[in-house]
Design a protein around this motif. Structure first.
Motif, PDB file in Angstrom:
ATOM      1  N   VAL A 165      14.762 -21.136  -2.250  1.00 40.43           N
ATOM      2  CA  VAL A 165      15.643 -19.974  -2.234  1.00 40.43           C
ATOM      3  C   VAL A 165      15.079 -18.981  -1.224  1.00 40.43           C
ATOM      4  CG1 VAL A 165      16.518 -20.111  -4.605  1.00 40.43           C
ATOM      5  CG2 VAL A 165      14.405 -18.833  -4.166  1.00 40.43           C
ATOM      6  N   THR A 166      15.864 -17.973  -0.871  1.00 43.18           N
ATOM      7  CA  THR A 166      15.440 -16.933   0.056  1.00 43.18           C
ATOM      8  C   THR A 166      14.519 -15.933  -0.629  1.00 43.18           C
ATOM      9  OG1 THR A 166      17.327 -17.030   1.563  1.00 43.18           O
ATOM     10  CG2 THR A 166      16.286 -14.886   1.285  1.00 43.18           C
ATOM     11  N   GLY A 167      13.350 -15.716  -0.048  1.00 42.08           N
ATOM     12  CA  GLY A 167      12.477 -14.653  -0.532  1.00 42.08           C
ATOM     13  C   GLY A 167      12.976 -13.308  -0.023  1.00 42.08           C
ATOM     14  N   VAL A 168      13.015 -12.315  -0.892  1.00 44.95           N
ATOM     15  CA  VAL A 168      13.572 -11.020  -0.494  1.00 44.95           C
ATOM     16  C   VAL A 168      12.717 -10.325   0.563  1.00 44.95           C
ATOM     17  CG1 VAL A 168      14.828 -10.607  -2.628  1.00 44.95           C
ATOM     18  CG2 VAL A 168      12.430  -9.909  -2.458  1.00 44.95           C
ATOM     19  N   LEU A 169      11.521 -10.833   0.819  1.00 46.16           N
ATOM     20  CA  LEU A 169      10.642 -10.218   1.815  1.00 46.16           C
ATOM     21  C   LEU A 169      11.107 -10.468   3.233  1.00 46.16           C
ATOM     22  CD1 LEU A 169       7.303 -11.561   0.295  1.00 46.16           C
ATOM     23  CD2 LEU A 169       8.400  -9.378  -0.198  1.00 46.16           C
ATOM     24  N   TYR A 170      11.897 -11.506   3.442  1.00 51.57           N
ATOM     25  CA  TYR A 170      12.142 -11.996   4.795  1.00 51.57           C
ATOM     26  C   TYR A 170      13.255 -11.275   5.537  1.00 51.57           C
ATOM     27  CZ  TYR A 170       9.350 -15.957   3.130  1.00 51.57           C
ATOM     28  OH  TYR A 170       8.365 -16.747   2.617  1.00 51.57           O
ATOM     29  N   ARG A 171      14.142 -10.626   4.805  1.00 51.98           N
ATOM     30  CA  ARG A 171      15.285  -9.975   5.452  1.00 51.98           C
ATOM     31  C   ARG A 171      15.644  -8.692   4.710  1.00 51.98           C
ATOM     32  NH1 ARG A 171      15.698 -15.144   5.067  1.00 51.98           N
ATOM     33  NH2 ARG A 171      16.028 -16.444   6.918  1.00 51.98           N
ATOM     34  N   HIS A 172      16.004  -7.681   5.451  1.00 51.38           N
ATOM     35  CA  HIS A 172      16.596  -6.489   4.862  1.00 51.38           C
ATOM     36  C   HIS A 172      17.868  -6.928   4.130  1.00 51.38           C
ATOM     37  CE1 HIS A 172      18.928  -2.775   4.723  1.00 51.38           C
ATOM     38  NE2 HIS A 172      17.802  -2.102   4.906  1.00 51.38           N
ATOM     39  N   PRO A 173      18.205  -6.327   2.982  1.00 54.75           N
ATOM     40  CA  PRO A 173      19.388  -6.781   2.236  1.00 54.75           C
ATOM     41  C   PRO A 173      20.692  -6.649   3.005  1.00 54.75           C
ATOM     42  CG  PRO A 173      18.512  -4.740   1.312  1.00 54.75           C
ATOM     43  CD  PRO A 173      17.479  -5.272   2.252  1.00 54.75           C
TER      44      PRO A 173
ATOM     45  N   PHE B  70       4.635 -10.505   8.432  1.00 55.07           N
ATOM     46  CA  PHE B  70       5.580  -9.898   7.502  1.00 55.07           C
ATOM     47  C   PHE B  70       4.809  -9.202   6.381  1.00 55.07           C
ATOM     48  CE2 PHE B  70       8.469 -12.533   9.714  1.00 55.07           C
ATOM     49  CZ  PHE B  70       9.765 -12.174   9.372  1.00 55.07           C
ATOM     50  N   PRO B  71       5.315  -8.082   5.881  1.00 54.99           N
ATOM     51  CA  PRO B  71       4.667  -7.445   4.733  1.00 54.99           C
ATOM     52  C   PRO B  71       4.671  -8.397   3.535  1.00 54.99           C
ATOM     53  CG  PRO B  71       6.289  -5.975   5.735  1.00 54.99           C
ATOM     54  CD  PRO B  71       6.497  -7.323   6.350  1.00 54.99           C
ATOM     55  N   PHE B  72       3.634  -8.343   2.742  1.00 56.21           N
ATOM     56  CA  PHE B  72       3.571  -9.136   1.507  1.00 56.21           C
ATOM     57  C   PHE B  72       3.047  -8.228   0.401  1.00 56.21           C
ATOM     58  CE2 PHE B  72       2.020 -12.226  -1.577  1.00 56.21           C
ATOM     59  CZ  PHE B  72       3.084 -13.116  -1.617  1.00 56.21           C
ATOM     60  N   PRO B  73       3.945  -7.438  -0.192  1.00 59.03           N
ATOM     61  CA  PRO B  73       3.521  -6.476  -1.220  1.00 59.03           C
ATOM     62  C   PRO B  73       3.134  -7.164  -2.522  1.00 59.03           C
ATOM     63  CG  PRO B  73       5.907  -6.473  -1.001  1.00 59.03           C
ATOM     64  CD  PRO B  73       5.386  -7.368   0.084  1.00 59.03           C
ATOM     65  N   PRO B  74       2.521  -6.436  -3.428  1.00 62.24           N
ATOM     66  CA  PRO B  74       2.153  -6.997  -4.739  1.00 62.24           C
ATOM     67  C   PRO B  74       3.382  -7.484  -5.507  1.00 62.24           C
ATOM     68  CG  PRO B  74       1.047  -4.895  -4.358  1.00 62.24           C
ATOM     69  CD  PRO B  74       2.070  -5.049  -3.264  1.00 62.24           C
ATOM     70  N   LEU B  75       3.137  -8.317  -6.504  1.00 60.08           N
ATOM     71  CA  LEU B  75       4.211  -8.951  -7.263  1.00 60.08           C
ATOM     72  C   LEU B  75       5.159  -7.920  -7.874  1.00 60.08           C
ATOM     73  CD1 LEU B  75       5.402 -11.614  -8.333  1.00 60.08           C
ATOM     74  CD2 LEU B  75       3.878 -11.401 -10.317  1.00 60.08           C
ATOM     75  N   LYS B  76       4.616  -6.850  -8.421  1.00 62.71           N
ATOM     76  CA  LYS B  76       5.461  -5.825  -9.038  1.00 62.71           C
ATOM     77  C   LYS B  76       6.475  -5.292  -8.033  1.00 62.71           C
ATOM     78  CE  LYS B  76       5.206  -1.349 -11.433  1.00 62.71           C
ATOM     79  NZ  LYS B  76       6.015  -0.582 -10.466  1.00 62.71           N
ATOM     80  N   GLU B  77       6.036  -5.013  -6.820  1.00 61.16           N
ATOM     81  CA  GLU B  77       6.946  -4.491  -5.800  1.00 61.16           C
ATOM     82  C   GLU B  77       7.947  -5.546  -5.344  1.00 61.16           C
ATOM     83  OE1 GLU B  77       6.836  -2.420  -1.364  1.00 61.16           O
ATOM     84  OE2 GLU B  77       5.019  -2.441  -2.616  1.00 61.16           O
ATOM     85  N   ARG B  78       7.527  -6.796  -5.307  1.00 62.74           N
ATOM     86  CA  ARG B  78       8.458  -7.854  -4.901  1.00 62.74           C
ATOM     87  C   ARG B  78       9.604  -7.976  -5.904  1.00 62.74           C
ATOM     88  NH1 ARG B  78       3.683 -10.841  -4.189  1.00 62.74           N
ATOM     89  NH2 ARG B  78       4.392 -12.652  -5.376  1.00 62.74           N
ATOM     90  N   PHE B  79       9.302  -7.790  -7.171  1.00 61.80           N
ATOM     91  CA  PHE B  79      10.381  -7.824  -8.168  1.00 61.80           C
ATOM     92  C   PHE B  79      11.255  -6.578  -8.072  1.00 61.80           C
ATOM     93  CE2 PHE B  79       8.096 -11.287 -10.349  1.00 61.80           C
ATOM     94  CZ  PHE B  79       9.172 -12.116 -10.597  1.00 61.80           C
ATOM     95  N   GLU B  80      10.671  -5.451  -7.734  1.00 67.66           N
ATOM     96  CA  GLU B  80      11.496  -4.267  -7.478  1.00 67.66           C
ATOM     97  C   GLU B  80      12.452  -4.543  -6.321  1.00 67.66           C
ATOM     98  OE1 GLU B  80       8.753  -1.155  -6.643  1.00 67.66           O
ATOM     99  OE2 GLU B  80       8.067  -0.944  -8.728  1.00 67.66           O
ATOM    100  N   LEU B  81      11.926  -5.157  -5.263  1.00 67.99           N
ATOM    101  CA  LEU B  81      12.761  -5.478  -4.112  1.00 67.99           C
ATOM    102  C   LEU B  81      13.855  -6.474  -4.479  1.00 67.99           C
ATOM    103  CD1 LEU B  81       9.964  -5.792  -1.406  1.00 67.99           C
ATOM    104  CD2 LEU B  81      11.814  -4.100  -1.407  1.00 67.99           C
ATOM    105  N   LEU B  82      13.524  -7.438  -5.329  1.00 68.84           N
ATOM    106  CA  LEU B  82      14.527  -8.419  -5.739  1.00 68.84           C
ATOM    107  C   LEU B  82      15.688  -7.738  -6.451  1.00 68.84           C
ATOM    108  CD1 LEU B  82      15.612 -11.259  -6.176  1.00 68.84           C
ATOM    109  CD2 LEU B  82      14.087 -11.481  -8.163  1.00 68.84           C
TER     110      LEU B  82
END
Length: 291
Positions: free
Chosen positions: A80-88, A124-136
């Motif tokens: 699946v697409t990781g939300v880190l790779y593209r602006h929404p 590419f930025p790789f923020p902590p897991l908590k922030e990645r779920f916020e981004l998701l």
């Protein structure tokens, strides 16, 4: 039971110079064989479970656009697409474009992202897991608004957009389905219940438990559990001569008994169209009779 083909590896015998022609032949055959969907990974580097990191990897949405041009009926997605790779906004435009040009066959496959090696490798930025779920969650909210009527602004903790204009709008009605990948029990499966049309889980010993957790989240969110398509990742291996077909069909029957509706995964030796032709004659018609 429906089958989806995922193509995770592009290091094929004829090399990169023949990859366009070879991929076109593979996806045409898969489409004609009756696969319900065709998917690619969304990675920049090859992942360890598939091959060496230096193996060939194509950019996902360029590849899906190419696949759309060589198919007629299969749905198209990333797993699946990781939300880190593209602006929404870009991700929404990519899926919208795919949906329009494919005649309404796009699915948004999305997750929080996990591959730190490729992210840091390309800067590419790789923020902590908590922030990645916020981004998701914010990506899901942003994209759902972009696919809705109007062009109102969007503001969240990570995004500030003044006008979510999306023209042309998607062809899929009411919008492309959303599939969230992953089995995280606290957040991922809660997001499935809250935002998604499909889940994608691994075929692991915990599968039945994960489905129970999803059911609990649906109850909490007031969501009909039956309205979510249950998809599982499973390697679709029938052997080079079809000798494992019975074994695969038996496993599909077991999965169907758990409520799984789609088995999505790689097919070993997929670059050999004869393998996919066997799916069309011996596997997919039998799978469609399951359940």
């Amino acid at each position: 039971m429906k089958l989806g083909l995922q193509i995770p590896d592009f290091t094929w015998p004829n090399g990169a110079s023949a990859l366009g022609a070879d991929l076109a032949a593979v996806v045409r055959t898969a489409d004609q064989a009756g696969f319900d969907s065709i998917a690619v990974m969304d990675h920049f580097f090859q992942i360890g479970g598939v091959g060496p990191v230096e193996n060939d990897m194509l950019e996902a949405y360029t590849t899906l656009g190419f696949i759309a041009a060589h198919t007629e009926r299969a749905k198209l997605l990333t797993v699946v697409t990781g939300v880190l790779y593209r602006h929404p906004g870009l991700l929404a435009k990519a899926i919208t474009t795919l949906d329009v040009l494919s005649g309404g066959r796009a699915i948004l496959g999305v997750g929080a992202g996990w591959n730190e090696e490729e992210s840091k490798g390309l800067g590419f930025p790789f923020p902590p897991l908590k922030e990645r779920f916020e981004l998701l969650e914010e990506n899901l909210q942003y994209i759902l608004q972009m696919w809705a009527e109007g062009d109102a602004p969007f503001k969240s903790a990570h995004f500030d957009a003044s006008r979510l204009l999306n023209v042309p709008q998607v062809l899929s009605s009411p919008r492309p389905p959303i599939m969230i990948g992953g089995g995280g029990e606290k957040k991922t499966l809660r997001f499935v219940a809250k935002y998604a049309d499909q889940c994608n889980l691994f075929n692991s010993p915990e599968l039945e438990h994960k489905l129970d957790v999803l059911k609990q989240h649906c109850e909490t969110e007031g969501r009909d559990y039956g309205s979510i398509t249950k998809t599982v990742y499973h390697i679709l291996d029938i052997g080079e001569d079809g000798e494992k077909t019975g074994e695969l069909l038996k496993e599909l029957e077991r999965l169907n008994g758990l409520g799984i509706e789609v088995a999505l995964g790689m097919v070993p030796h997929v670059h050999n169209p004869a393998i996919l032709e066997k799916f069309g004659t011996d596997v997919i018609p039998a799978a469609e009779q399951i359940g």
